[in-house]
Write an enzyme that holds these catalytic residues in place. Structure first.
Site, PDB file in Angstrom:
ATOM      1  N   GLU A 102       0.806  -1.233   0.000  1.00  0.00           N
ATOM      2  CA  GLU A 102       0.000   0.000   0.000  1.00  0.00           C
ATOM      3  C   GLU A 102       0.836   1.279   0.000  1.00  0.00           C
ATOM      4  O   GLU A 102       0.635   2.174   0.816  1.00  0.00           O
ATOM      5  CB  GLU A 102      -0.957  -0.022   1.201  1.00  0.00           C
ATOM      6  CG  GLU A 102      -1.860  -1.234   1.174  1.00  0.00           C
ATOM      7  CD  GLU A 102      -2.768  -1.370   2.399  1.00  0.00           C
ATOM      8  OE1 GLU A 102      -2.651  -0.543   3.326  1.00  0.00           O
ATOM      9  OE2 GLU A 102      -3.576  -2.304   2.411  1.00  0.00           O
ATOM     10  N   ASN A 154       2.022  -5.202  -3.157  1.00  0.00           N
ATOM     11  CA  ASN A 154       0.616  -5.498  -2.847  1.00  0.00           C
ATOM     12  C   ASN A 154      -0.132  -4.200  -2.555  1.00  0.00           C
ATOM     13  O   ASN A 154       0.367  -3.354  -1.810  1.00  0.00           O
ATOM     14  CB  ASN A 154       0.587  -6.415  -1.607  1.00  0.00           C
ATOM     15  CG  ASN A 154      -0.773  -6.982  -1.304  1.00  0.00           C
ATOM     16  OD1 ASN A 154      -1.411  -7.577  -2.182  1.00  0.00           O
ATOM     17  ND2 ASN A 154      -1.237  -6.824  -0.071  1.00  0.00           N
ATOM     18  N   HIS A 195     -10.474  -5.841  -2.578  1.00  0.00           N
ATOM     19  CA  HIS A 195     -11.581  -5.689  -1.621  1.00  0.00           C
ATOM     20  C   HIS A 195     -12.690  -4.947  -2.354  1.00  0.00           C
ATOM     21  O   HIS A 195     -12.577  -3.740  -2.608  1.00  0.00           O
ATOM     22  CB  HIS A 195     -11.122  -4.868  -0.405  1.00  0.00           C
ATOM     23  CG  HIS A 195     -10.065  -5.531   0.422  1.00  0.00           C
ATOM     24  ND1 HIS A 195     -10.315  -6.637   1.193  1.00  0.00           N
ATOM     25  CD2 HIS A 195      -8.750  -5.245   0.597  1.00  0.00           C
ATOM     26  CE1 HIS A 195      -9.201  -7.011   1.823  1.00  0.00           C
ATOM     27  NE2 HIS A 195      -8.236  -6.179   1.472  1.00  0.00           N
ATOM     28  N   GLU A 254      -6.309 -10.540  -1.396  1.00  0.00           N
ATOM     29  CA  GLU A 254      -7.163 -10.295  -0.223  1.00  0.00           C
ATOM     30  C   GLU A 254      -8.628 -10.214  -0.638  1.00  0.00           C
ATOM     31  O   GLU A 254      -9.389  -9.373  -0.141  1.00  0.00           O
ATOM     32  CB  GLU A 254      -6.731  -8.996   0.474  1.00  0.00           C
ATOM     33  CG  GLU A 254      -5.276  -8.994   0.909  1.00  0.00           C
ATOM     34  CD  GLU A 254      -4.850  -7.727   1.655  1.00  0.00           C
ATOM     35  OE1 GLU A 254      -5.731  -6.969   2.119  1.00  0.00           O
ATOM     36  OE2 GLU A 254      -3.631  -7.502   1.767  1.00  0.00           O
ATOM     37  N   ASP A 297     -12.339 -10.064  -1.129  1.00  0.00           N
ATOM     38  CA  ASP A 297     -13.653 -10.169  -0.492  1.00  0.00           C
ATOM     39  C   ASP A 297     -14.607  -9.275  -1.274  1.00  0.00           C
ATOM     40  O   ASP A 297     -14.198  -8.284  -1.867  1.00  0.00           O
ATOM     41  CB  ASP A 297     -13.636  -9.850   1.022  1.00  0.00           C
ATOM     42  CG  ASP A 297     -12.922  -8.571   1.399  1.00  0.00           C
ATOM     43  OD1 ASP A 297     -12.790  -7.666   0.539  1.00  0.00           O
ATOM     44  OD2 ASP A 297     -12.498  -8.455   2.559  1.00  0.00           O
TER      45      ASP A 297
HETATM   46  O1  9MR Z   1      -7.832  -7.918   8.256  1.00  0.00           O
HETATM   47  C1  9MR Z   1      -6.886  -7.126   8.944  1.00  0.00           C
HETATM   48  C2  9MR Z   1      -7.509  -6.613  10.214  1.00  0.00           C
HETATM   49  O2  9MR Z   1      -7.743  -7.673  11.107  1.00  0.00           O
HETATM   50  C3  9MR Z   1      -6.611  -5.586  10.844  1.00  0.00           C
HETATM   51  O3  9MR Z   1      -7.259  -5.009  11.947  1.00  0.00           O
HETATM   52  C4  9MR Z   1      -6.239  -4.533   9.843  1.00  0.00           C
HETATM   53  C5  9MR Z   1      -5.302  -3.535  10.454  1.00  0.00           C
HETATM   54  O4  9MR Z   1      -4.705  -2.702   9.551  1.00  0.00           O
HETATM   55  O5  9MR Z   1      -5.619  -5.130   8.718  1.00  0.00           O
HETATM   56  C6  9MR Z   1      -6.489  -5.982   8.051  1.00  0.00           C
HETATM   57  O6  9MR Z   1      -5.872  -6.492   6.904  1.00  0.00           O
HETATM   58  C7  9MR Z   1      -5.524  -5.529   5.927  1.00  0.00           C
HETATM   59  C8  9MR Z   1      -4.305  -6.030   5.212  1.00  0.00           C
HETATM   60  O7  9MR Z   1      -3.288  -6.276   6.121  1.00  0.00           O
HETATM   61  C9  9MR Z   1      -3.831  -5.049   4.149  1.00  0.00           C
HETATM   62  N1  9MR Z   1      -4.882  -4.718   3.242  1.00  0.00           N
HETATM   63  C10 9MR Z   1      -6.124  -4.312   3.833  1.00  0.00           C
HETATM   64  C11 9MR Z   1      -6.599  -5.355   4.850  1.00  0.00           C
HETATM   65  C12 9MR Z   1      -7.952  -4.978   5.389  1.00  0.00           C
HETATM   66  O8  9MR Z   1      -7.871  -3.806   6.140  1.00  0.00           O
END
Ligand code: 9MR
Length: 483
Positions: A167, A209, A246, A275, A277
């Protein structure tokens, strides 16, 4: 030469899958191999494996004691990503004090069941430990590189792909880098992270990513594309792009998604949906899952899909019911659509024809095997007259200026404890990186020695390794020696 032929898709997909299997455990590698043609598989992982792909899920270590969750995980998925447990705050809570406890729980769960592991993530502006959040400049750059090196080294040989940087681009129409303490250390922080990751784990595929890089016409997508193109042009080590994907009403599945996947792939990187969804329900959600899977299947180098959680109630966006299983474990309509789409993929042939001539070197002088020949796939080169391993080139994916070669090493009548494959490269060709093996030499006659986890091959069993090279990769005749 096009990158999009079916042949390229199957070979490339199998290569990644084989790599994934090898980093798990050799004994269970066969679990991930492509199954026989035209079988309608009953689980997501097996269905994806028919075309040489993986199907994974983000996993939370604290859910590994939930039997409904674990049953689905073990039954359906052949790749996992730690949802939070390998992030910077989890793995280096105090500077230079590393904690891999929860990451290991997930990795061990996966490896013991023959699942591959995606690593997530080595460098990110978010979820930094407190000590890192307050750092800037040279000290931060050094700390970040140390983190990349330590974590990638710790998991070396167990990760099929790392999200090296996560990101790094801003949302919106600028296509600019996201401002962060890491970005302020200098624009080259991303390539520095990739170089450190390659040095620490040369066998892992290295991915950039991001989210909102799914719509080909969005500035952020173009910015990520330009980053990958620039890295490929300058030889910065990058092997894959991760599209988080997402999808919801604010970031809907775009009709040009397949264009995005194929455009990235044409740069010479694998594409992974990392990722996934999709918020919604019923047939609308199911149709979108079907479209995403079909788009991946249509792109040669779209090598796998990971959904971001197992059941809706495991999701970071549980209110949007974006996953494939209900909380009680029931399969959703979206599951059925996903499975059916995966089952419609063109299967990988179980044995690929050799693309090169058989070895012409003299056979080893040891006695011929006295036991029955192996019942698994035979080596694609002639038996070496009693040697304990054979090697063959099983695919070469060539593009202008470069190629990826995948090779199979097959043990003879006795198990190996280590192996070395020796091969003369064509004039002008050079190895740039290898996976599931250690390369010595990069031009001329090059030797590939087993990686720590795949030296032991059972009698008649095989393992695969590969390498990327510059130049042209045809006409290579490998020989194998083992102990
Ligand atoms: O799913 C993850 C969630 O449990 C955490 O609280 C969050 C914190 O930043 O991160 C989520 O996963 C993220 C991933 O690491 C990077 N891309 C976005 C995902 C969804 O927020």
């Amino acid at each position: 030469m096009t990158h999009q032929s079916v042949g390229r898709r199957t070979r490339t997909g199998r290569a990644l899958l084989a790599s994934a299997a090898a980093v798990a455990v050799a004994a269970s590698a066969a679990l991930l191999y492509a199954t026989s043609a035209s079988a309608a598989e009953s689980t997501l992982g097996a269905a994806a494996a028919q075309s040489g792909r993986y199907f994974g899920a983000a996993v939370a270590a604290n859910k590994l004691s939930d039997s409904t969750y674990v049953n689905i995980l073990n039954r359906e998925f052949n790749s996992v990503t730690a949802e939070n447990e390998m992030k910077l705050d989890a793995t280096e809570p105090q500077q230079n004090q590393f904690n891999f406890t929860n990451g290991d729980r997930i990795v061990n769960h996966a490896i013991s069941r023959g699942m591959a592991v995606r690593g997530h993530t080595l460098a990110w502006h978010s979820q930094q430990p407190g000590w890192m959040q307050s750092m800037e400049g040279t000290a931060l750059r050094q700390a970040m590189l140390n983190h990349v090196t330590q974590v990638a080294s710790y998991y070396r040989g167990k990760i099929h792909s790392w999200d090296v940087v996560n990101e790094a681009f801003a949302d919106g129409s600028t296509g600019a880098r996201r401002d962060s303490n890491l970005q302020r250390t200098g624009n080259d922080w991303i390539e520095a992270a990739f170089r450190a990751a390659r040095a620490a784990d040369p066998g892992a595929k290295l991915c950039y990513n991001d989210y909102n890089i799914d719509n080909w016409s969005w500035a952020k997508t173009q910015a990520a594309y330009n980053l990958v193109r620039d890295f490929k042009q300058r030889g910065v080590p990058i092997d894959c792009i991760g599209l988080q994907s997402h999808f919801n009403s604010g970031s809907p599945y775009p009709s040009n998604y397949r264009t995005t996947l194929s455009s990235f792939a044409a740069l010479g990187v694998d594409v992974q949906i990392t990722e996934l969804d999709i918020e919604g329900s019923g047939s609308t959600q199911a149709n979108t899952y079907r479209n995403v899977v079909n788009d991946c299947l249509a792109v040669a180098r779209c090598t796998g899909i990971t959904v971001w959680g197992v059941r809706d109630c495991d999701s970071w966006r549980s209110g949007g019911t974006p996953l494939l299983f209900e909380c009680n474990g029931n399969k959703k309509q979206a599951y059925d659509a996903t499975l059916a789409a995966l089952n419609s993929a063109t299967p990988v042939p179980t044995t690929a024809p050799p693309t090169t001539a058989p070895p012409t070197t003299a056979p080893p002088t040891t006695a011929p095997p006295t036991t029955a020949p192996p019942t698994t796939a035979p080596p694609t080169s002639p038996p070496p007259g009693g040697g304990s391993c054979t090697a063959s080139v099983i695919s070469i994916d060539q593009w202008p200026g470069g190629f990826v070669a995948n090779l199979r090493v097959t043990a003879g009548s006795a198990a190996t404890s280590s192996w070395t494959v020796t091969m003369a490269l064509p004039s002008g060709a050079a190895v740039t990186n290898a996976w599931n093996s250690q390369a010595s030499g990069s031009t001329g006659t090059v030797r590939f020695t087993n990686a720590p986890w795949n030296g032991q091959i059972g009698a008649g069993q095989s393992t695969q390794f590969g390498f990327q090279g510059t130049g042209t990769g045809g006409g290579m005749t490998p020989t194998c020696s083992s102990s």
